[in-house]
Design an enzyme around this catalytic site. Sequence first.
Site, PDB file in Angstrom:
ATOM      1  N   ARG A   1       8.312  -0.396  75.378  1.00  0.00           N
ATOM      2  CA  ARG A   1       9.727  -0.503  75.683  1.00  0.00           C
ATOM      3  C   ARG A   1      10.502   0.298  74.630  1.00  0.00           C
ATOM      4  O   ARG A   1       9.979   0.585  73.547  1.00  0.00           O
ATOM      5  CB  ARG A   1      10.194  -1.955  75.662  1.00  0.00           C
ATOM      6  CG  ARG A   1       9.499  -2.850  76.691  1.00  0.00           C
ATOM      7  CD  ARG A   1      10.000  -4.283  76.575  1.00  0.00           C
ATOM      8  NE  ARG A   1       9.424  -5.170  77.586  1.00  0.00           N
ATOM      9  CZ  ARG A   1       8.315  -5.876  77.419  1.00  0.00           C
ATOM     10  NH1 ARG A   1       7.661  -5.816  76.256  1.00  0.00           N
ATOM     11  NH2 ARG A   1       7.857  -6.650  78.383  1.00  0.00           N
TER      12      ARG A   1
ATOM     13  N   LYS B   1       8.907  -8.500  73.677  1.00  0.00           N
ATOM     14  CA  LYS B   1       9.680  -9.389  74.531  1.00  0.00           C
ATOM     15  C   LYS B   1       8.963 -10.732  74.634  1.00  0.00           C
ATOM     16  O   LYS B   1       7.762 -10.788  74.876  1.00  0.00           O
ATOM     17  CB  LYS B   1       9.833  -8.764  75.921  1.00  0.00           C
ATOM     18  CG  LYS B   1      10.908  -9.418  76.768  1.00  0.00           C
ATOM     19  CD  LYS B   1      11.170  -8.605  78.015  1.00  0.00           C
ATOM     20  CE  LYS B   1      12.296  -9.203  78.831  1.00  0.00           C
ATOM     21  NZ  LYS B   1      12.580  -8.398  80.036  1.00  0.00           N
TER      22      LYS B   1
ATOM     23  N   HIS C   1      12.907   4.071  80.462  1.00  0.00           N
ATOM     24  CA  HIS C   1      12.026   3.058  81.048  1.00  0.00           C
ATOM     25  C   HIS C   1      11.153   3.659  82.153  1.00  0.00           C
ATOM     26  O   HIS C   1      10.112   3.089  82.489  1.00  0.00           O
ATOM     27  CB  HIS C   1      12.859   1.897  81.599  1.00  0.00           C
ATOM     28  CG  HIS C   1      12.232   0.557  81.378  1.00  0.00           C
ATOM     29  ND1 HIS C   1      11.927   0.080  80.117  1.00  0.00           N
ATOM     30  CD2 HIS C   1      11.837  -0.407  82.239  1.00  0.00           C
ATOM     31  CE1 HIS C   1      11.382  -1.121  80.232  1.00  0.00           C
ATOM     32  NE2 HIS C   1      11.316  -1.437  81.498  1.00  0.00           N
TER      33      HIS C   1
ATOM     34  N   ARG D   1       7.698   4.194  80.891  1.00  0.00           N
ATOM     35  CA  ARG D   1       6.887   2.960  80.857  1.00  0.00           C
ATOM     36  C   ARG D   1       6.400   2.623  82.261  1.00  0.00           C
ATOM     37  O   ARG D   1       5.241   2.234  82.448  1.00  0.00           O
ATOM     38  CB  ARG D   1       7.721   1.828  80.266  1.00  0.00           C
ATOM     39  CG  ARG D   1       7.047   0.456  80.260  1.00  0.00           C
ATOM     40  CD  ARG D   1       7.930  -0.515  79.485  1.00  0.00           C
ATOM     41  NE  ARG D   1       7.739  -1.889  79.878  1.00  0.00           N
ATOM     42  CZ  ARG D   1       6.851  -2.722  79.340  1.00  0.00           C
ATOM     43  NH1 ARG D   1       6.034  -2.296  78.404  1.00  0.00           N
ATOM     44  NH2 ARG D   1       6.764  -3.979  79.742  1.00  0.00           N
TER      45      ARG D   1
ATOM     46  N   HIS E   1       3.637  -8.347  79.900  1.00  0.00           N
ATOM     47  CA  HIS E   1       4.280  -9.175  80.919  1.00  0.00           C
ATOM     48  C   HIS E   1       3.765 -10.614  80.837  1.00  0.00           C
ATOM     49  O   HIS E   1       2.552 -10.835  80.768  1.00  0.00           O
ATOM     50  CB  HIS E   1       4.004  -8.626  82.319  1.00  0.00           C
ATOM     51  CG  HIS E   1       4.773  -7.387  82.630  1.00  0.00           C
ATOM     52  ND1 HIS E   1       4.458  -6.543  83.673  1.00  0.00           N
ATOM     53  CD2 HIS E   1       5.869  -6.837  82.029  1.00  0.00           C
ATOM     54  CE1 HIS E   1       5.311  -5.535  83.700  1.00  0.00           C
ATOM     55  NE2 HIS E   1       6.176  -5.689  82.722  1.00  0.00           N
TER      56      HIS E   1
ATOM     57  N   TYR F   1       4.124  -2.663  90.536  1.00  0.00           N
ATOM     58  CA  TYR F   1       3.584  -1.302  90.473  1.00  0.00           C
ATOM     59  C   TYR F   1       2.550  -1.047  91.565  1.00  0.00           C
ATOM     60  O   TYR F   1       2.299   0.100  91.921  1.00  0.00           O
ATOM     61  CB  TYR F   1       2.986  -1.040  89.094  1.00  0.00           C
ATOM     62  CG  TYR F   1       4.021  -1.124  88.002  1.00  0.00           C
ATOM     63  CD1 TYR F   1       5.028  -0.163  87.885  1.00  0.00           C
ATOM     64  CD2 TYR F   1       4.041  -2.188  87.104  1.00  0.00           C
ATOM     65  CE1 TYR F   1       6.004  -0.258  86.910  1.00  0.00           C
ATOM     66  CE2 TYR F   1       5.010  -2.291  86.123  1.00  0.00           C
ATOM     67  CZ  TYR F   1       5.991  -1.315  86.035  1.00  0.00           C
ATOM     68  OH  TYR F   1       6.953  -1.423  85.072  1.00  0.00           O
TER      69      TYR F   1
END
Length: 317
Positions: free
Chosen positions: A134, A159, A265, A268, A291, A300
């Site tokens: 990120r 995150k 982004h 990524r 995630h 994706y």
Amino acid sequence: MAKKLLDQLREELRLKHYSYRTEQAYVDWVRRFILFHNKRHPAEMGAPEIRAFLAHLAQERNVSAPAQNQALSAVLFLYREVLHKEIEPVLLSTAKRPQRLPSVLTRQEVLTLLEHLSGTFKLMAQLLYGSGLRRMECVRLRIQDVDFEYKAITVRDGKGEKDRIVPLPETIIPALRLQIERVRLLHAEDLAAGYGEVYLPDALAIKFPNASREPGWQYLFPASRLAIDPRSGRKLRHHVDPSALQRAVRQAAQKAGFQKRVTRHTLRHSFATHLLQAGYDIRTVQELLGHKDVRTTMIYTHVLERGGRAVRSPLDF
């Protein structure tokens, strides 16, 4: 009174180790909440006033769903941690985020984009794509997070406040070594000038009081100038401005003539999509992206589907 309340809010955010960016955002949302209600003290208000504020943001200010949810989190933090007043969750609801497929570049488009970047921003963009970082994870990297022997990068406090290990692209190792050498020289100059400190989270600063001046803790992508830390008041060498990286990627996309929307982004997103195309399983990609829920990573797989749900158009029969 509002100013005093905002000071209390800042203090609680710092005690709970929220990032400075989050502190700024929360204070701003609470200020806007108070001003929207003509400077009424939040202690005199509750769920109806919060709902009215959120409706104002959505309907009149056209604020995005993520921003609405952040505003709600900020106001609830104020009530819970500063005013010690619970607001029933059932009385409020978060804004639903639109389900959009991410914009993804082909491998050739990524290479073309990188050709229109140079210097530090090219190296950072290579990490966004090559390691799936990120933007803030990239700018916050420290020298000691790079492991050349194992060809790995440790992402600290990503995150969800989780650490993870991501691959270090072999092709950029020479450039990274040069970057680290430049940072070491810059750090030596700062020390000679009586500075040389870098920001450390409070817990680390207490545990390792001298770490802020050590080379390993310096940012991999430092700012060009020293700046006053807004919390401690000390003059430090911070990391590069994340918005500068965003601008560099956007300008490179414009020079490359891309018609699709490209942001930092997008690199990524392309990292994840290309790994799945190469045959890596969804759980591995989930772990590399950091995630929490595999359903976030599953988006994706939709990008990979040819056409709609991999269905051939009848015009092609």
